[in-house]
Design an enzyme around this catalytic site. Sequence first.
Site, PDB file in Angstrom:
ATOM      1  N   HIS A  10     -54.274  -4.537 -78.285  1.00 31.03           N
ATOM      2  CA  HIS A  10     -53.900  -3.490 -77.335  1.00 31.03           C
ATOM      3  C   HIS A  10     -54.952  -2.388 -77.281  1.00 31.03           C
ATOM      4  CE1 HIS A  10     -51.770  -0.123 -75.537  1.00 31.03           C
ATOM      5  NE2 HIS A  10     -51.967   0.555 -76.633  1.00 31.03           N
ATOM      6  N   ARG A  44     -52.492  -7.781 -89.300  1.00 25.89           N
ATOM      7  CA  ARG A  44     -53.713  -7.009 -89.065  1.00 25.89           C
ATOM      8  C   ARG A  44     -54.563  -6.887 -90.295  1.00 25.89           C
ATOM      9  NH1 ARG A  44     -52.966  -1.050 -86.675  1.00 25.89           N
ATOM     10  NH2 ARG A  44     -55.221  -1.024 -86.660  1.00 25.89           N
TER      11      ARG A  44
END
Lengths: 546, 163, 278
Positions: A366, A429
Amino acid sequence: MNRVSRLALCHYWVAFGLFLPAVVLGAWQMLMRSPLPAPLDDPNTYYISMSLHGTVMAYVLTTFFVMGFGYAVTATSLGRPVRGMMAAWVGFALCLFGTLLAAAAILAGRATVLYTFYPPLLASRWYYGGVLLLVGGSMIWVVLMILNMLAWKRDNPGAPVPLAMFAITATAYLWAWSASGVAAELMGVILPAAFGATAQIDAGLARTLFSVTLHSIVYFWLMPAYIAFYTLLPAAAGGRLYSDKMARLTFIMFLVFSLPVGMHHLFADPEHGDGFKFLQGFFTFFVVLPTLMTVFSICASLEIAGRARGGRGLLGWIGALPWNEPMVLATGLSLVMLGLGGLGGIINMSYAMNSMIHNTSWVTAHFHLIFGGAVVIMYFAIAYEMWPRMTGKPLRSKAMARWQLWLWFLGMLITTIPWHIAGLMGQPRRVAIFDYDIPVVARTAALVDVSVLGGVVLLISAILLILVLLRSHLGEKTVERPLRYALAVVAPTRLATSLNGFALWNAIVLVLMLVAYGYPIGQFLFVLKPHSAPAYNVTRDGADSD
Amino acid sequence: MLAMLAVMMAVIVFTSVAHALHPPGNVETINPLTLHLEGEFMESNLGTALEPDGSVTVRLIAQQYSFVPNCLLVPAKTPVRFRLTSPDVIHGFLLVDTNVNTMIMPGFISEVRTSFARPGDYFLPCHEFCGLGHHGMWARVVVVPKEQFAKLSRTQRVGCEPG
Amino acid sequence: MRVKKSDNISDRWPPIAWMSMVTLVAVAFVLGFLVLGRYRLYAPTVNVWVAMCRSLGLTPDLGAANEPQPTPQTPTSISWTTGTLAQISSGDKIHGAFIALNCTACHGEAGISSSDLAPTLAGIDAAATFKELADYRSGKRLWGVMNGISAALSAQDSADVAAYYASLPGGLPVLTGRSTPASGRTLRETDSAARLVFAGDPARGIAPCASCHGPEGYKLGAPALTSQRARYIERQTAAFAQGLRGNDINMQMRTIAKELAPDEMRAIAVLYGGGAPQ
């Protein structure tokens, strides 16, 4: 303009000069975490690279670019030299010194804490000192923007401040408010521990203070792009700005609504109840409004330009636009990425929906799409617009610049779209090595490979950018064309005080920040029982701590 | 534009009320240095516990660089309450293919509630950078059919291994 | 364009802005604290006042902490509090050298062991030594001879001898946590020992050994393993795996060791012990 040109150019060269190595690191990182073989494949190196890539892209490229842009805008929109040039150069020097200090600490392996540096992980004091110098030096820029606008208003009483100057001053105020979070975190929580004054760190307080900065900083990054949308694009397209008033309201809304919303980065955290999580999530909805308004008024401005150039029919004006102008092309590409990235952002902020994607690759994808894509492509366009004005040398060549922009756009989509999907599949992540034999990881392998390809395309685009700028800089000097800001369809002659200054809006920000963050921060000091954790230095020298 | 945002907000409010969909909201502090010496997170108390009302509570520690226990056993179609904490730095907790997703902070206890509709293996990576060994922090939650989950006494704790 | 000050147009924005702000805050507050706060998964719907306290985070789920527990089991009496760390760093090397005269029989003249039964202590981190001596003293770690010896040492003596051994050169390296770029430290590495030491095995939840034990990693209380006696490393890893040794805080070594196969334990030990005389 010449003295300001030199000042702005120095800022831009630092920004883009560090940008290219950071892109190289990013491309290497994409390769390292993929199933494909990579050179220097060592997880420790990956985390060092991430710390450097993140620090440069999030703090250095952006701050230097916005500062340089601010000085250029001040001089050109007000039509007079920037006041406080000596202070400006001092600020530049401080920022540069801080950057070098932080980069050196990371390269020495003493600051592997990534750019969000969440304590209790503790890096070397030189890293934090460097970041603090960078932030502090930029405060000189903030003061200069505000002082220059006030001086102009004093000399032109009752006159509307030129839109570009109004907007960059809004950016300055925003940055001052935003940086207060990370500054408080550094000075109040981290540096005392880094200097050994205390061995304990309140991780919850640090994260909450950082969240004040974490969202609002993206609007600090984004405002120059929007300034280009409103003040440079309509002229480049051969049209006019749809509404000056709407533009001012947009920048005011960014100032007001980008700050009391940082807790949407803390939705998954255990140190806050969900009452304030909802409250800040609710406020976040309103920061979507200025972007929606911008998309509307920029499309309207482009339509004015298209029809002025002979476009007809419901959509025929689109084809009539001068797409061979880098500024127009970049805007079109940016709006596409803004739409996609913005929709992703709406999901992130939607309260419980955040649980689907928190800290997965969706988040990384994003912000690469929305910032690395939509915003940074406008940085390139601004650079292409500003370089000829500042150096007196025309852009060599516009065709290469267009290639560069298209490659950046395509590369960003190829990189981030599979990355978003991998995030939905639960890819965590900040992981250096994935075991692609684990079933839930194996299904992301092909997606990661595609992202690697995107990274290569982005790298080529970044090299092209530097080539275009270098070739232009080393080219022949020709007649200077002054920067032309777009005229509004209805040029403002008189403005309400609140659309010409920031006193009201700063007061509103203050109240909103107290409402949104008063208890969430205060609870650490007054309500919660002792809960600090020992600091975990990422490196240790001998028996004594660093 | 406001209408568009209002519709989205309405969906959020509706699901928060009708399905009790919220991000984690339990604020509870604990001393991270003495987890192994006293209190709820001593090693003898980790793992799955059966509550009197039939639900289960799973207690787990996230540390540099493992989840303890690294394999958890829970019954399907049962309310599950995860309670998590860390003795050192910030870690993450993600059950892949579910909405169970939270941060684990030293000094705080994280609590997430869920229910597994189907038996199966769920992988559990740490998703917040916690140091050089972060990429090795993976664990598993094994969900068994409700009938196969043993009737535990109040002071029994289970992991995946028998006994 | 110059405009007379008296020509200022009326500024409607302050009332609009403040009214909007108050409305937004009120709506957000009512929704977040008074409406949404009443509903939680697997919990009864509560009234508005309880909802507000809960949404502020003032009423955590404290019942869970007070539930009946099995018989408590603690791995050690040591925790890394500021007091403990202060005691460790106040260790006096000179006094420690004097105490260490009694240790040379097993642990070697210069702290470099020539026996598989006793580890090399030269260069070992002081916190690790301090903790193991405390665990021997409290019986949390069992090895007949060491239990007797540590019973004769006070906590300050332990700190002193730990400081002494930490200062000895030529044995275990000092772990700094700083890293330099290298290659071949991923799951692609074909040598299984090197792979486990530098890349770990995420599928089994095994982090790289190096991230705590070095090279290029460190964790408080985790001893450096480079140049340690290979057979000693192997035996301790097996002891953790089989539950014969359980003094690791929060089961960090037991959790990992039980995932390792015996031949992997041996290979890792040999890789680490490579430089030391065997």
